[in-house]
Design an enzyme around this catalytic site. Structure first.
Site, PDB file in Angstrom:
ATOM      1  N   HIS A 108       1.003  -0.999  -0.082  1.00  0.00           N
ATOM      2  CA  HIS A 108       0.145   0.087  -0.125  1.00  0.00           C
ATOM      3  C   HIS A 108       0.946   1.262  -0.008  1.00  0.00           C
ATOM      4  O   HIS A 108       1.764   1.509   0.885  1.00  0.00           O
ATOM      5  CB  HIS A 108      -0.773   0.166   1.307  1.00  0.00           C
ATOM      6  CG  HIS A 108      -1.935   1.213   1.098  1.00  0.00           C
ATOM      7  ND1 HIS A 108      -3.238   0.916   0.512  1.00  0.00           N
ATOM      8  CD2 HIS A 108      -1.666   2.402   1.730  1.00  0.00           C
ATOM      9  CE1 HIS A 108      -4.009   2.278   0.771  1.00  0.00           C
ATOM     10  NE2 HIS A 108      -2.958   3.040   1.247  1.00  0.00           N
ATOM     11  N   CYS A 109       0.645   2.217  -0.840  1.00  0.00           N
ATOM     12  CA  CYS A 109       1.722   3.240  -1.023  1.00  0.00           C
ATOM     13  C   CYS A 109       1.124   4.560  -0.740  1.00  0.00           C
ATOM     14  O   CYS A 109       0.086   4.780  -1.246  1.00  0.00           O
ATOM     15  CB  CYS A 109       1.980   3.326  -2.727  1.00  0.00           C
ATOM     16  SG  CYS A 109       3.171   4.614  -2.988  1.00  0.00           S
ATOM     17  N   PRO A 110       1.510   5.061   0.341  1.00  0.00           N
ATOM     18  CA  PRO A 110       0.774   6.412   0.975  1.00  0.00           C
ATOM     19  C   PRO A 110       0.985   7.541  -0.301  1.00  0.00           C
ATOM     20  O   PRO A 110       0.090   8.398  -0.102  1.00  0.00           O
ATOM     21  CB  PRO A 110       1.677   6.645   2.075  1.00  0.00           C
ATOM     22  CG  PRO A 110       2.938   5.962   2.102  1.00  0.00           C
ATOM     23  CD  PRO A 110       2.668   4.828   1.303  1.00  0.00           C
TER      24      PRO A 110
ATOM     25  N   ASN B 275      -1.935   7.029  -2.541  1.00  0.00           N
ATOM     26  CA  ASN B 275      -3.198   6.801  -1.676  1.00  0.00           C
ATOM     27  C   ASN B 275      -3.858   5.810  -2.263  1.00  0.00           C
ATOM     28  O   ASN B 275      -5.058   5.677  -2.408  1.00  0.00           O
ATOM     29  CB  ASN B 275      -4.008   8.021  -1.445  1.00  0.00           C
ATOM     30  CG  ASN B 275      -5.273   8.015  -0.500  1.00  0.00           C
ATOM     31  OD1 ASN B 275      -5.135   7.467   0.454  1.00  0.00           O
ATOM     32  ND2 ASN B 275      -6.319   9.084  -0.830  1.00  0.00           N
ATOM     33  N   ASN B 276      -2.941   4.593  -2.550  1.00  0.00           N
ATOM     34  CA  ASN B 276      -3.843   3.454  -3.362  1.00  0.00           C
ATOM     35  C   ASN B 276      -3.021   2.496  -3.059  1.00  0.00           C
ATOM     36  O   ASN B 276      -1.874   2.337  -2.793  1.00  0.00           O
ATOM     37  CB  ASN B 276      -3.884   3.620  -4.694  1.00  0.00           C
ATOM     38  CG  ASN B 276      -4.862   3.049  -5.372  1.00  0.00           C
ATOM     39  OD1 ASN B 276      -5.589   2.124  -4.903  1.00  0.00           O
ATOM     40  ND2 ASN B 276      -4.965   3.013  -6.697  1.00  0.00           N
TER      41      ASN B 276
END
Length: 375
Positions: free
Chosen positions: A182-184, A187-188
């Site tokens: 999950h890549c901040p 945001n996805n």
């Protein structure tokens, strides 16, 4: 006389008997304490015993509060991170157009001008396209109906079918097909349908930062020297002004526009160099994973499985690896040679191979290089 000796002997025997009895009681008390300690230790081990416990499990348990905090904070700060990426990238583009481009048009030869204009705008288009697609494309989720898929496991958290290479994201609270992480900054989640967009964005952003750092190196040196000269002249001006009246204070040596120009160049070079180092390392890490046909999660799973089979004298083979070159072709969606231009060097919204629910042999792979099962 004899009666006194007999009495003394009787007293001594009684004293020795008491001492012997006290010693037995003391030893008995020590044995009881030792038995209680062993019993308590055995009970504690029986309650906490787990044959799968190792150092990784202990570290995961200790960091569980940190994981919980990251999951809940990342969910709310994803929008802030996306806005930060857009803001920083926009500031660099603005500085390039306002400060660097006029100098390039005035000082460079026509050939270099054409190269800078072509490469710079192509790189910018690739960055914007892949970042937009990475944040707006769903990574892919398995169907919720249990009758749609057979022969697969069930996720313990969302109680739904869980195909191969699918993992549950605690931040999105959903299962993601071929989940990488999950890549901040997006945001996805990075999964089956947007993994290529994520990697391409990292690659082209790194290339753009390296391009700006190399192109602006000479200007950075001049701007840094000019800022140091500004500080020195400002210090001398204040010292002179301290001995003069207000009307005799000399005007500033550098204008506001000059100060803003030099500071913008330093900001551009420092930011681009820092991002190039950090994002370049991340890009190389994901490139190595793609070469092995793994995701970030599968690397840890495969490493443990490789160690487990090695102890049994077996060799682990990744069932989703088709060889280094074919892994890249599958990841980038290159079926024919012209796709290297239309799908890799130019913006392309083509879908990846497969649906993420089953993993059949892609058409670009001529033969299976490694067996699907461990031997």
């Amino acid at each position: 006389m004899r009666s006194r000796q007999r009495m003394f002997a009787a007293v001594m025997r009684l004293l020795l008997k008491c001492l012997r009895l006290g010693r037995r009681r003391r030893f008995k008390l020590v044995r009881q304490v030792e038995q209680l300690w062993n019993y308590g230790h055995l009970c504690l081990r029986s309650l906490l015993y787990n044959s799968f416990t190792n150092g990784d499990v202990v570290l995961d348990s200790l960091f569980e509060p940190v994981y919980w905090l990251v999951d809940h904070v990342t969910r709310w700060f994803g929008v802030v991170f996306v806005a930060l990426v857009i803001g920083l990238t926009s500031s660099i583009v603005a500085i390039v157009y306002i400060c660097l481009l006029p100098l390039i048009l005035q000082t460079y030869t026509p050939g270099w001008i054409c190269w800078h204009l072509a490469y710079g705008h192509w790189n910018l288009i690739m960055i914007v396209f892949h970042y937009y697609m990475a944040i707006t494309t769903s990574p892919g989720h398995p169907p919720q109906a249990k009758n749609d898929l057979t022969g697969i496991s069930i996720c313990r958290k969302c109680i739904a079918p869980k195909p191969a290479r699918t993992h549950h994201c605690s931040i999105c609270n959903r299962c993601v097909l071929k989940m990488d992480h999950h890549c901040p900054w997006l945001n996805n989640c990075v999964g089956h349908y947007n993994h290529r967009y994520f990697f391409s964005f990292c690659l082209f952003m790194t290339m753009g930062c390296i391009y700006c750092s190399i192109s602006g190196w000479e200007m950075f040196r001049d701007a840094y020297a000019a800022i140091e000269r500004m500080k020195l002249l400002e210090k001398e001006r204040l010292q002179v002004a301290a001995n003069q009246t207000y009307y005799q204070t000399p005007p500033p040596t550098f204008s506001f526009r000059q100060r803003a120009f030099h500071k913008s160049i330093v900001y551009l070079w420092v930011l681009c160099s820092s991002v190039a180092l950090a994002l370049g390392a991340l890009t190389l890490w994901h490139a190595a994973l793609i070469t092995r046909g793994e995701t970030s999660i599968e690397r840890h799973i495969n490493r443990k499985e490789r160690q487990r089979l090695h102890k049994k004298g077996k060799v682990f083979r990744n069932p989703y690896s088709y060889g280094s070159w074919d892994n890249w072709k599958v990841f980038l969606g290159v079926d024919v040679p012209r796709h290297w231009l239309t799908r890799v060097l130019l913006p392309s919204p083509h879908l990846p191979h497969g649906t993420g629910l089953s993993w059949d042999l892609p058409p670009c792979v001529t033969e299976q290089c490694t067996p699907l099962l461990a031997i």
